[in-house]
Design a protein around this motif. Structure first.
Motif, PDB file in Angstrom:
ATOM      1  N   LYS A  42      58.406  14.106 -25.975  1.00  0.00           N
ATOM      2  CA  LYS A  42      59.552  14.330 -25.214  1.00  0.00           C
ATOM      3  C   LYS A  42      59.788  15.916 -24.850  1.00  0.00           C
ATOM      4  O   LYS A  42      60.287  16.199 -23.835  1.00  0.00           O
ATOM      5  CB  LYS A  42      60.708  13.610 -25.655  1.00  0.00           C
ATOM      6  CG  LYS A  42      60.410  12.073 -25.436  1.00  0.00           C
ATOM      7  CD  LYS A  42      60.745  11.566 -24.211  1.00  0.00           C
ATOM      8  CE  LYS A  42      60.693  10.063 -24.073  1.00  0.00           C
ATOM      9  NZ  LYS A  42      60.986   9.802 -22.468  1.00  0.00           N
ATOM     10  N   GLU A  43      59.704  16.734 -26.204  1.00  0.00           N
ATOM     11  CA  GLU A  43      60.016  18.159 -26.211  1.00  0.00           C
ATOM     12  C   GLU A  43      58.838  18.906 -25.674  1.00  0.00           C
ATOM     13  O   GLU A  43      59.244  19.925 -25.293  1.00  0.00           O
ATOM     14  CB  GLU A  43      60.622  18.259 -27.489  1.00  0.00           C
ATOM     15  CG  GLU A  43      62.040  17.803 -27.709  1.00  0.00           C
ATOM     16  CD  GLU A  43      62.657  17.716 -28.835  1.00  0.00           C
ATOM     17  OE1 GLU A  43      63.828  17.417 -29.179  1.00  0.00           O
ATOM     18  OE2 GLU A  43      61.931  18.595 -29.942  1.00  0.00           O
ATOM     19  N   ASN A  70      58.652   9.994 -38.810  1.00  0.00           N
ATOM     20  CA  ASN A  70      57.520   9.885 -37.792  1.00  0.00           C
ATOM     21  C   ASN A  70      57.851   9.829 -36.411  1.00  0.00           C
ATOM     22  O   ASN A  70      57.157  10.428 -35.526  1.00  0.00           O
ATOM     23  CB  ASN A  70      56.596   8.947 -38.475  1.00  0.00           C
ATOM     24  CG  ASN A  70      55.914   9.374 -39.719  1.00  0.00           C
ATOM     25  OD1 ASN A  70      55.582  10.517 -40.091  1.00  0.00           O
ATOM     26  ND2 ASN A  70      55.515   8.304 -40.620  1.00  0.00           N
ATOM     27  N   LEU A  71      59.016   9.205 -36.475  1.00  0.00           N
ATOM     28  CA  LEU A  71      59.559   8.964 -34.964  1.00  0.00           C
ATOM     29  C   LEU A  71      60.166  10.372 -34.436  1.00  0.00           C
ATOM     30  O   LEU A  71      59.995  10.618 -33.210  1.00  0.00           O
ATOM     31  CB  LEU A  71      60.487   7.785 -34.731  1.00  0.00           C
ATOM     32  CG  LEU A  71      60.203   6.380 -34.809  1.00  0.00           C
ATOM     33  CD1 LEU A  71      61.240   5.288 -34.998  1.00  0.00           C
ATOM     34  CD2 LEU A  71      59.661   6.113 -33.294  1.00  0.00           C
ATOM     35  N   GLN A  72      60.443  10.930 -35.320  1.00  0.00           N
ATOM     36  CA  GLN A  72      61.225  12.427 -34.861  1.00  0.00           C
ATOM     37  C   GLN A  72      59.855  13.247 -34.441  1.00  0.00           C
ATOM     38  O   GLN A  72      60.003  13.935 -33.311  1.00  0.00           O
ATOM     39  CB  GLN A  72      61.913  13.089 -35.888  1.00  0.00           C
ATOM     40  CG  GLN A  72      63.244  12.505 -36.241  1.00  0.00           C
ATOM     41  CD  GLN A  72      64.057  13.196 -37.427  1.00  0.00           C
ATOM     42  OE1 GLN A  72      63.619  13.238 -38.585  1.00  0.00           O
ATOM     43  NE2 GLN A  72      65.125  14.061 -37.125  1.00  0.00           N
ATOM     44  N   HIS A 101      67.724  16.563 -34.324  1.00  0.00           N
ATOM     45  CA  HIS A 101      67.775  16.361 -35.464  1.00  0.00           C
ATOM     46  C   HIS A 101      68.595  15.232 -36.003  1.00  0.00           C
ATOM     47  O   HIS A 101      69.611  15.132 -35.568  1.00  0.00           O
ATOM     48  CB  HIS A 101      68.642  17.794 -36.195  1.00  0.00           C
ATOM     49  CG  HIS A 101      68.892  17.645 -37.688  1.00  0.00           C
ATOM     50  ND1 HIS A 101      68.016  17.773 -38.575  1.00  0.00           N
ATOM     51  CD2 HIS A 101      69.970  17.317 -38.241  1.00  0.00           C
ATOM     52  CE1 HIS A 101      68.316  17.394 -39.798  1.00  0.00           C
ATOM     53  NE2 HIS A 101      69.791  17.435 -39.710  1.00  0.00           N
ATOM     54  N   ILE A 102      68.099  14.234 -36.594  1.00  0.00           N
ATOM     55  CA  ILE A 102      68.330  12.902 -36.791  1.00  0.00           C
ATOM     56  C   ILE A 102      68.984  13.071 -38.328  1.00  0.00           C
ATOM     57  O   ILE A 102      68.295  13.319 -39.099  1.00  0.00           O
ATOM     58  CB  ILE A 102      67.461  11.705 -36.524  1.00  0.00           C
ATOM     59  CG1 ILE A 102      66.985  12.076 -35.325  1.00  0.00           C
ATOM     60  CG2 ILE A 102      68.273  10.427 -37.111  1.00  0.00           C
ATOM     61  CD1 ILE A 102      67.873  11.480 -34.278  1.00  0.00           C
ATOM     62  N   GLU A 103      70.195  12.626 -38.738  1.00  0.00           N
ATOM     63  CA  GLU A 103      70.729  12.647 -40.041  1.00  0.00           C
ATOM     64  C   GLU A 103      70.328  11.329 -40.687  1.00  0.00           C
ATOM     65  O   GLU A 103      70.969  10.327 -40.078  1.00  0.00           O
ATOM     66  CB  GLU A 103      72.070  12.916 -40.012  1.00  0.00           C
ATOM     67  CG  GLU A 103      72.648  14.179 -40.028  1.00  0.00           C
ATOM     68  CD  GLU A 103      72.235  14.916 -41.044  1.00  0.00           C
ATOM     69  OE1 GLU A 103      72.276  14.577 -42.316  1.00  0.00           O
ATOM     70  OE2 GLU A 103      71.992  16.385 -41.121  1.00  0.00           O
ATOM     71  N   PHE A 107      57.579  20.817 -38.380  1.00  0.00           N
ATOM     72  CA  PHE A 107      58.413  19.908 -37.947  1.00  0.00           C
ATOM     73  C   PHE A 107      59.674  19.807 -38.844  1.00  0.00           C
ATOM     74  O   PHE A 107      60.822  20.065 -38.508  1.00  0.00           O
ATOM     75  CB  PHE A 107      58.089  18.537 -37.306  1.00  0.00           C
ATOM     76  CG  PHE A 107      59.209  17.783 -36.744  1.00  0.00           C
ATOM     77  CD1 PHE A 107      59.429  18.115 -35.490  1.00  0.00           C
ATOM     78  CD2 PHE A 107      59.726  16.796 -37.588  1.00  0.00           C
ATOM     79  CE1 PHE A 107      60.548  17.324 -34.963  1.00  0.00           C
ATOM     80  CE2 PHE A 107      60.713  16.182 -36.921  1.00  0.00           C
ATOM     81  CZ  PHE A 107      61.303  16.477 -35.621  1.00  0.00           C
ATOM     82  N   GLU A 108      59.128  19.701 -40.177  1.00  0.00           N
ATOM     83  CA  GLU A 108      60.287  19.541 -41.380  1.00  0.00           C
ATOM     84  C   GLU A 108      61.217  21.020 -41.323  1.00  0.00           C
ATOM     85  O   GLU A 108      62.439  21.021 -41.258  1.00  0.00           O
ATOM     86  CB  GLU A 108      59.725  19.166 -42.484  1.00  0.00           C
ATOM     87  CG  GLU A 108      59.546  17.626 -42.494  1.00  0.00           C
ATOM     88  CD  GLU A 108      59.127  17.320 -43.873  1.00  0.00           C
ATOM     89  OE1 GLU A 108      58.929  18.053 -44.840  1.00  0.00           O
ATOM     90  OE2 GLU A 108      58.660  16.134 -43.722  1.00  0.00           O
TER      91      GLU A 108
END
Length: 110
Positions: A66-67, A57-59, A2-4, A90-91
């Motif tokens: 990767k996951e 989009n990178l997430q 999770h990126i803030e 994903f969101e």
């Protein structure tokens, strides 16, 4: 993962993005070349500046590759075929992870 995203911030440098994902900048550059979904702007020096949408989009790419263990071709196909569905799921997962982290933080403060 999770990126803030910072409220009101319009662009993120490749250094900020790579640090947030804990990967090398070369991987971010590689993904930028490989995935049409990424469209970072370039400043006068030619440095990539990623929008909040690019970061989301990178997430998604990070999550798939990767996951979940997708190959690059598999991730590209998955994004093209079911981008809206994948992004929605994903969101939801990201929001739930954020809520979980917040609840754990509250629990630790008790």
């Amino acid at each position: 993962m999770h990126i803030e995203l910072k409220e009101g911030k319009r662009y993120y440098s490749i250094g900020e993005v790579s640090k947030a994902f804990n990967v090398n900048t070369s991987l971010i550059r590689f993904w930028d070349k490989e995935f049409d979904i990424l469209k970072p702007k370039k400043n006068a020096k030619g440095n990539r500046m990623f929008t909040p949408e690019d970061v989301k989009n990178l997430q998604l790419i990070y999550h798939l590759v990767k996951e979940r263990g997708f190959t690059l071709e598999g991730a590209k196909t998955h994004l093209k075929e079911g981008q809206k569905k994948t992004l929605d799921k994903f969101e939801i997962i990201s929001k739930l992870e954020g809520i979980k982290a917040h609840l754990l933080n509250i629990k630790n403060q008790l």
